[in-house]
Motif scaffolding. Structure first.
Motif, mmCIF file in Angstrom:
data_model
loop_
_atom_site.group_PDB
_atom_site.id
_atom_site.type_symbol
_atom_site.label_atom_id
_atom_site.label_comp_id
_atom_site.label_asym_id
_atom_site.label_seq_id
_atom_site.Cartn_x
_atom_site.Cartn_y
_atom_site.Cartn_z
ATOM 1 N N UNK A 189 16.619 4.902 -28.524
ATOM 2 C CA UNK A 189 16.382 4.683 -30.523
ATOM 3 C C UNK A 189 15.122 5.193 -29.768
ATOM 4 N N UNK A 190 14.716 5.855 -28.603
ATOM 5 C CA UNK A 190 13.956 6.933 -27.947
ATOM 6 C C UNK A 190 12.504 6.075 -27.025
ATOM 7 N N UNK A 191 13.630 4.404 -26.820
ATOM 8 C CA UNK A 191 12.870 3.616 -25.428
ATOM 9 C C UNK A 191 12.698 4.176 -24.327
ATOM 10 N N UNK A 192 11.458 3.912 -23.383
ATOM 11 C CA UNK A 192 11.768 4.890 -22.223
ATOM 12 C C UNK A 192 11.014 3.945 -20.960
ATOM 13 N N UNK B 232 0.722 1.633 -21.376
ATOM 14 C CA UNK B 232 1.653 1.053 -20.445
ATOM 15 C C UNK B 232 2.174 -0.104 -20.548
ATOM 16 N N UNK B 233 2.172 -0.584 -21.289
ATOM 17 C CA UNK B 233 2.845 -2.233 -21.518
ATOM 18 C C UNK B 233 4.806 -1.435 -22.060
ATOM 19 N N UNK B 234 5.660 -2.363 -21.900
ATOM 20 C CA UNK B 234 7.038 -1.669 -22.132
ATOM 21 C C UNK B 234 7.006 -2.361 -23.393
ATOM 22 N N UNK B 235 8.039 -1.073 -24.310
ATOM 23 C CA UNK B 235 7.630 -0.594 -25.202
ATOM 24 C C UNK B 235 9.560 -2.028 -26.268
ATOM 25 N N UNK B 236 9.948 -2.191 -25.229
ATOM 26 C CA UNK B 236 11.583 -3.120 -25.292
ATOM 27 C C UNK B 236 11.143 -4.492 -24.264
ATOM 28 N N UNK B 237 12.054 -4.814 -24.384
ATOM 29 C CA UNK B 237 12.223 -6.423 -23.502
ATOM 30 C C UNK B 237 13.627 -6.433 -23.779
ATOM 31 N N UNK B 238 14.549 -6.625 -22.444
ATOM 32 C CA UNK B 238 16.063 -6.933 -22.734
ATOM 33 C C UNK B 238 16.193 -8.100 -21.652
#
Length: 360
Positions: free
Chosen positions: A182-185, A263-269
């Motif tokens: 999806x494009x998350x880095x 700086x912050x995450x764009x996704x959390x698992x």
């Protein structure tokens, strides 16, 4: 002094019904067909004498069994039964042991100085371990020397112990790849407790080397196949509040202020759905929208309240089936058959909490 009346026996019932003791026993066992007139005569005699049936303790003594299966949990009972996955597994386990007429004795893998774990000396016929710490693994050897059947749900207790396993690593890697596609880095993970002490905080290389909880380690390993350098924080339990604490650590600076977007995450698992819900609530507190500003993914597939119109994107695991499989293997071994390991797979369930990162 009051003399307690003698409890009537099956022999008393047989005499009153005019049948042999063995015939009366057969009526109560229900294992052999008996003429209806005879059965009725025996039951009427029992009712008149106040005989309720054979004493289960006597049957246990004859069989050399207690009629109890020990279940070892890795958490406080108050925490374990707040986890819907644990309660679902216990439901499945109970279902599978119904025909064996076995009760459950709940024990905790709780270090108490140098004392042996409770399971080492518990009066049980078999043992089910939900997870297996290094400490419990040593105690299992004592249990096996007593000739008791042992089954482990998501853990390893040594050679020859049947296991109920789940594709934790593969499922976690699949969801991580989905986020990458999806494009998350910048992706972070919140793990389940990684050791019996249930330490909360960043997962460092030293903590990782000392970790003993297989489920958390396997799910983390799958995630890091895709995001090897991602920040990871461990929670002290599979609880919504713990998810909030861990997510704040990932989304804010030392002063508690929200990190800049770059700086912050764009996704959390999150390694459980309850942790994922906590992460969503922490994001809301910080003014972040899910999934527009932050994608959140869980693991378990449980029913979660309090999400409004949102549906959590998650990995669904067969929790009830895992419990049933463990119980079925215990029943097989109690019947003298060899136990077998059983493997389950998860499935992806798309919800509304995962999307491409902002700007994609």
């Amino acid at each position: 002094m009051t003399i307690q009346p003698r409890r009537p026996t099956i022999a008393d019932v047989a005499r009153a019904a005019g049948v042999s003791t063995s015939t009366a026993s057969v009526v109560f066992s229900g294992k052999v067909n008996v003429a209806e007139a005879t059965r009725r005569r025996v039951l009427d005699a029992a009712a008149e004498l106040g005989y309720a049936g054979p004493d289960p303790r006597a049957a246990s003594l004859r069989r050399g069994r207690s009629g109890i299966v020990g279940v070892v949990l890795s958490a406080h009972l108050r925490h374990a039964f707040l986890d819907p996955v644990t309660t679902a597994m216990m439901d499945g386990l109970t279902d599978a042991l119904t025909d064996a007429s076995a009760g459950l004795l709940l024990l905790r893998d709780d270090p108490q100085g140098d004392d042996p774990p409770p399971i080492a000396e518990a009066p049980v016929d078999a043992v089910v371990l939900i997870g297996c710490s290094a400490r419990t693994r040593a105690a299992v050897e004592t249990v096996r020397q007593r000739g008791l059947p042992v089954v482990v749900i998501e853990g390893a207790a040594g050679e020859g112990v049947p296991r109920v396993t789940l594709d934790n690593r593969e499922a976690s890697a699949a969801i991580a790849r989905h986020l990458r596609d999806l494009g998350h880095e910048r992706v972070a993970e919140i793990t389940l407790p990684m050791e019996p002490a249930r330490e909360r905080g960043p997962v460092t290389p030293a903590r990782l080397r000392a970790a003993t909880v297989d489920v958390a380690l396997d799910r983390l390993a799958g995630f890091r196949e895709v995001f090897p350098d991602a920040p990871v924080v461990s929670a002290a339990g599979s609880l919504i509040d713990e998810g909030m604490i861990a997510a704040r650590a990932l989304l804010t600076d030392e002063a508690g202020k929200r990190l800049p977007d770059a700086e912050r995450p764009t996704a959390i698992v999150a390694q459980s759905d309850l942790l994922a819900v906590g992460a969503m609530r922490a994001a809301e507190e910080l003014g972040l929208r899910v999934p527009e500003d932050l994608s959140v993914v869980g693991f378990d597939g449980i029913a979660v309240d309090g999400l409004g119109d949102q549906r959590l994107t998650t990995i669904v695991q067969p929790a009830i089936e895992k419990g049933r499989a463990a119980g079925a293997q215990i029943a097989r071994m109690l019947a003298g058959e060899p136990g077998e390991s059983v493997h389950f797979t998860c499935r992806f369930r798309e919800g509304t909490t995962m999307a491409p990162p902002a700007g994609r």
